[in-house]
Write a protein that holds these residues in place. Structure first.
Motif, PDB file in Angstrom:
ATOM      1  N   ALA A 273       1.048  -1.437   0.183  1.00 32.19           N
ATOM      2  CA  ALA A 273       0.148   0.061  -0.055  1.00 32.19           C
ATOM      3  C   ALA A 273       0.858   1.537  -0.076  1.00 32.19           C
ATOM      4  CB  ALA A 273      -0.973  -0.066   1.232  1.00 32.19           C
ATOM      5  N   LEU A 274       1.529   1.393   0.843  1.00 34.75           N
ATOM      6  CA  LEU A 274       2.557   2.481   0.903  1.00 34.75           C
ATOM      7  C   LEU A 274       3.092   2.469  -0.545  1.00 34.75           C
ATOM      8  CD1 LEU A 274       3.865   4.598   2.972  1.00 34.75           C
ATOM      9  CD2 LEU A 274       5.525   2.954   3.220  1.00 34.75           C
ATOM     10  N   SER A 301       7.139  -1.009  11.156  1.00 36.21           N
ATOM     11  CA  SER A 301       7.937  -0.371  10.978  1.00 36.21           C
ATOM     12  C   SER A 301       9.368  -0.732   9.822  1.00 36.21           C
ATOM     13  CB  SER A 301       8.498   0.140  11.933  1.00 36.21           C
ATOM     14  OG  SER A 301       7.680   0.849  12.991  1.00 36.21           O
ATOM     15  N   LEU A 302       9.689  -1.614   9.914  1.00 38.17           N
ATOM     16  CA  LEU A 302      10.535  -3.221   8.918  1.00 38.17           C
ATOM     17  C   LEU A 302       9.501  -2.648   7.774  1.00 38.17           C
ATOM     18  CD1 LEU A 302      12.793  -4.682   9.268  1.00 38.17           C
ATOM     19  CD2 LEU A 302      11.289  -6.129   9.448  1.00 38.17           C
ATOM     20  N   GLY A 303       8.222  -3.078   7.357  1.00 35.62           N
ATOM     21  CA  GLY A 303       7.756  -2.932   6.028  1.00 35.62           C
ATOM     22  C   GLY A 303       7.744  -1.386   5.320  1.00 35.62           C
ATOM     23  N   ILE A 304       7.940  -0.733   6.140  1.00 34.76           N
ATOM     24  CA  ILE A 304       7.499   0.584   5.902  1.00 34.76           C
ATOM     25  C   ILE A 304       9.287   0.928   5.289  1.00 34.76           C
ATOM     26  CG2 ILE A 304       7.950   3.022   6.553  1.00 34.76           C
ATOM     27  CD1 ILE A 304       6.405   2.881   8.608  1.00 34.76           C
ATOM     28  N   ARG A 305      10.397   0.447   6.083  1.00 32.11           N
ATOM     29  CA  ARG A 305      11.855   0.760   6.265  1.00 32.11           C
ATOM     30  C   ARG A 305      12.207  -0.431   4.170  1.00 32.11           C
ATOM     31  NH1 ARG A 305      16.897  -0.249   9.958  1.00 32.11           N
ATOM     32  NH2 ARG A 305      18.628   1.405   8.683  1.00 32.11           N
ATOM     33  N   GLN A 306      11.177  -1.289   3.964  1.00 29.97           N
ATOM     34  CA  GLN A 306      12.288  -2.078   3.692  1.00 29.97           C
ATOM     35  C   GLN A 306      11.055  -1.906   1.745  1.00 29.97           C
ATOM     36  OE1 GLN A 306      10.188  -5.846   4.744  1.00 29.97           O
ATOM     37  NE2 GLN A 306      12.512  -6.965   5.417  1.00 29.97           N
ATOM     38  N   CYS A 307      10.611  -0.980   1.931  1.00 22.84           N
ATOM     39  CA  CYS A 307       9.575  -0.524   1.070  1.00 22.84           C
ATOM     40  C   CYS A 307      10.136   0.654   0.149  1.00 22.84           C
ATOM     41  CB  CYS A 307       7.505   0.274   1.134  1.00 22.84           C
ATOM     42  SG  CYS A 307       7.474   1.362   0.002  1.00 22.84           S
ATOM     43  N   MET A 311      12.132   1.151  -3.199  1.00 18.35           N
ATOM     44  CA  MET A 311      11.903   2.180  -4.113  1.00 18.35           C
ATOM     45  C   MET A 311      13.259   3.267  -4.478  1.00 18.35           C
ATOM     46  SD  MET A 311       8.244   3.784  -2.960  1.00 18.35           S
ATOM     47  CE  MET A 311       8.050   4.917  -4.063  1.00 18.35           C
ATOM     48  N   GLY A 312      14.311   2.386  -3.752  1.00 14.00           N
ATOM     49  CA  GLY A 312      15.661   3.587  -3.893  1.00 14.00           C
ATOM     50  C   GLY A 312      15.087   4.704  -3.080  1.00 14.00           C
ATOM     51  N   ILE A 313      15.001   4.822  -2.103  1.00 15.16           N
ATOM     52  CA  ILE A 313      14.369   6.217  -1.305  1.00 15.16           C
ATOM     53  C   ILE A 313      14.852   5.704  -0.060  1.00 15.16           C
ATOM     54  CG2 ILE A 313      12.679   8.031   0.054  1.00 15.16           C
ATOM     55  CD1 ILE A 313      10.890   6.912  -1.676  1.00 15.16           C
ATOM     56  N   ALA A 314      16.688   6.399   0.653  1.00 18.54           N
ATOM     57  CA  ALA A 314      17.254   6.508   1.748  1.00 18.54           C
ATOM     58  C   ALA A 314      17.015   6.943   2.810  1.00 18.54           C
ATOM     59  CB  ALA A 314      18.875   6.309   1.333  1.00 18.54           C
ATOM     60  N   PHE A 377      15.216  10.540  19.029  1.00 15.23           N
ATOM     61  CA  PHE A 377      15.775  11.030  17.819  1.00 15.23           C
ATOM     62  C   PHE A 377      16.756   9.920  17.226  1.00 15.23           C
ATOM     63  CE2 PHE A 377      13.718  15.206  18.762  1.00 15.23           C
ATOM     64  CZ  PHE A 377      12.528  14.853  18.161  1.00 15.23           C
ATOM     65  N   ARG A 378      15.990   8.952  16.188  1.00 12.81           N
ATOM     66  CA  ARG A 378      17.164   8.242  15.529  1.00 12.81           C
ATOM     67  C   ARG A 378      18.039   8.587  14.528  1.00 12.81           C
ATOM     68  NH1 ARG A 378      13.667   5.035  19.110  1.00 12.81           N
ATOM     69  NH2 ARG A 378      14.139   4.712  20.849  1.00 12.81           N
ATOM     70  N   ASP A 379      19.058   7.274  13.971  1.00 13.22           N
ATOM     71  CA  ASP A 379      19.125   7.628  12.312  1.00 13.22           C
ATOM     72  C   ASP A 379      18.087   8.287  11.543  1.00 13.22           C
ATOM     73  OD1 ASP A 379      21.328   7.396  13.801  1.00 13.22           O
ATOM     74  OD2 ASP A 379      21.836   5.106  13.254  1.00 13.22           O
ATOM     75  N   SER A 380      16.953   7.523  11.520  1.00 11.82           N
ATOM     76  CA  SER A 380      16.170   8.042  10.704  1.00 11.82           C
ATOM     77  C   SER A 380      15.608   9.814   9.732  1.00 11.82           C
ATOM     78  CB  SER A 380      15.000   7.295  10.620  1.00 11.82           C
ATOM     79  OG  SER A 380      14.437   7.776  11.938  1.00 11.82           O
ATOM     80  N   THR A 381      16.050  10.243  10.884  1.00 14.63           N
ATOM     81  CA  THR A 381      15.735  11.818  10.553  1.00 14.63           C
ATOM     82  C   THR A 381      17.904  12.248  10.761  1.00 14.63           C
ATOM     83  OG1 THR A 381      15.616  12.209  13.427  1.00 14.63           O
ATOM     84  CG2 THR A 381      13.563  11.842  11.769  1.00 14.63           C
TER      85      THR A 381
END
Length: 386
Positions: A273-274, A301-307, A311-314, A377-381
């Motif tokens: 869906a994402l 959250s794991l599915g979001i990161r895998q998606c 898609m090549g979005i880091a 806040f961690r490494d995703s931002t």
């Protein structure tokens, strides 16, 4: 003369004077106690097979060690879910163990699609009340119609907790539970306009924390991704976000509100869906029209990161990501995601406290307890690259 050797098997005992199966049992007990000391309350222990492999011992040895630790009140186990750490600390919140003994029986109701956060809340409550001799019954249901049929045949309870975050609750169900209990509290804010105690998170406050962080990093374009749900918490946050986007003076250049089609509850996998939602927004260079994104009501959250990876979005180079969730639930952040939201442990303790207050003062007006929101806040931002 050679020393006489005895064929009698020597029995080792633990620090409470009880016999151990073998020397390896002592080592496993010591190792697990050390591990428990370093873990947070409600943390899940490795499986029996994993412990067997890591300690190179038999299943019987591991089971014996786990049994001893459960007897000592350090662990609690639930069939099909696992073994969890139980730590003291509720006495100050609940007025001590004497108060807890007044609660003889508790019913916990949850949808079959409950997420890790809800399980951790239940595990903490079960572990805490079991040490005081309270009886706890847990029922997981697929639909409220089936649940109503079940409840008509179960006995009365001192109290009940109904876990409901992103679903509608029939008034008939609430009325039935009120008739079967001295105290009813809803874990979540999915109901409004009813005289029932509730414990929940102010997700608008969590959104404010996320947006403040992203703004400080320099982001001016952001998206909010949520469940495809009409639940009150989802709708209120989406409305607040949309209002923000209409206020040009706030400094936002672009905002995007996205409901993931077909994703109706937190534990559904969101990858497809994402990918569909974001794929419709990327330009010919594969870039999104926003540099940051917040998610609400999504446990995958794991599915979001895998998606995003597919898609090549880091993250955070191409997209900074903040999860509106529970900062002490490991499966929501995986040590990587920036989080804004509440604590499952605070929720569990508040639920117990609200129940005791209701039983002690049944005529008091119903209360809504909003849990404190924090941000980690961690490494995703990070700062936007464009």
């Amino acid at each position: 003369m050679y020393p006489v050797r005895s064929n009698k098997k020597q029995t080792r005992i633990d620090d409470r004077g009880r016999p151990l199966r073998a020397a390896s049992s002592h080592a496993v007990l010591a190792s697990l106690r050390d591990q428990i000391a370093r873990l947070d309350d409600g943390a899940r222990l490795p499986t029996v097979r994993e412990l067997m492999r890591s300690h190179q011992v038999s299943q019987a040895t591991v089971q014996e060690a786990l049994t001893r630790l459960r007897e000592e009140g350090l662990l609690t186990s639930q069939v099909g879910r696992g073994t969890y750490v139980v730590k003291d600390g509720d006495a100050a919140v609940n007025g001590g163990a004497d108060t807890a003994r007044h609660l003889d029986s508790l019913l916990i109701l949850s949808n079959a699609s409950l997420n890790e956060r809800c399980m951790l809340v239940q595990n903490h409550i079960v572990g805490h009340l079991s040490r005081t001799g309270s009886k706890v019954v847990q029922i997981s249901y697929h639909n409220t119609g089936h649940l109503l049929d079940i409840l008509t045949s179960v006995p009365d309870f001192d109290a009940a907790i109904l876990q409901s975050h992103y679903e509608n609750i029939p008034i008939r169900l609430l009325h039935l539970l009120q008739g079967k209990t001295r105290a009813l509290v809803v874990d979540g804010n999915s109901v409004a306009g009813v005289d029932i105690d509730r414990v929940g998170t102010d997700w608008e406050e969590a959104l404010d924390l996320a947006l403040e962080h992203l703004s400080e990093l320099g982001h001016r374009s952001i998206a909010l991704v949520s469940l495809d749900s009409m639940a009150q918490p989802i709708l209120s946050v989406r409305r607040a976000f949309d209002r923000l986007g209409r206020r040009h003076k706030a400094g936002w250049e672009h905002t995007e509100s996205i409901a993931l089609g077909g994703v109706l509850h937190p534990t559904q996998r969101v990858g497809d869906a994402l990918k569909t939602a974001l794929g419709a927004l990327v330009d010919r260079h594969g870039r999104l029209p926003f540099t940051a994104m917040a998610t609400l009501g999504i446990s995958d959250s794991l599915g979001i990161r895998q998606c995003l990876t597919e898609m090549g979005i880091a993250c955070p180079r191409d997209l900074s990501l903040v999860v509106l969730g529970h900062h002490d639930v490991p499966t929501e952040h995986f040590g990587f995601m920036s989080m804004a939201g509440s604590s499952y442990l605070a929720a569990a303790r508040s639920l117990i406290e609200v129940i005791h207050k209701r039983i002690a003062a049944p005529r008091e007006a119903p209360q809504i307890v909003y849990l404190d929101c924090l941000a980690e806040f961690r490494d995703s931002t990070g700062a936007p690259s464009r």
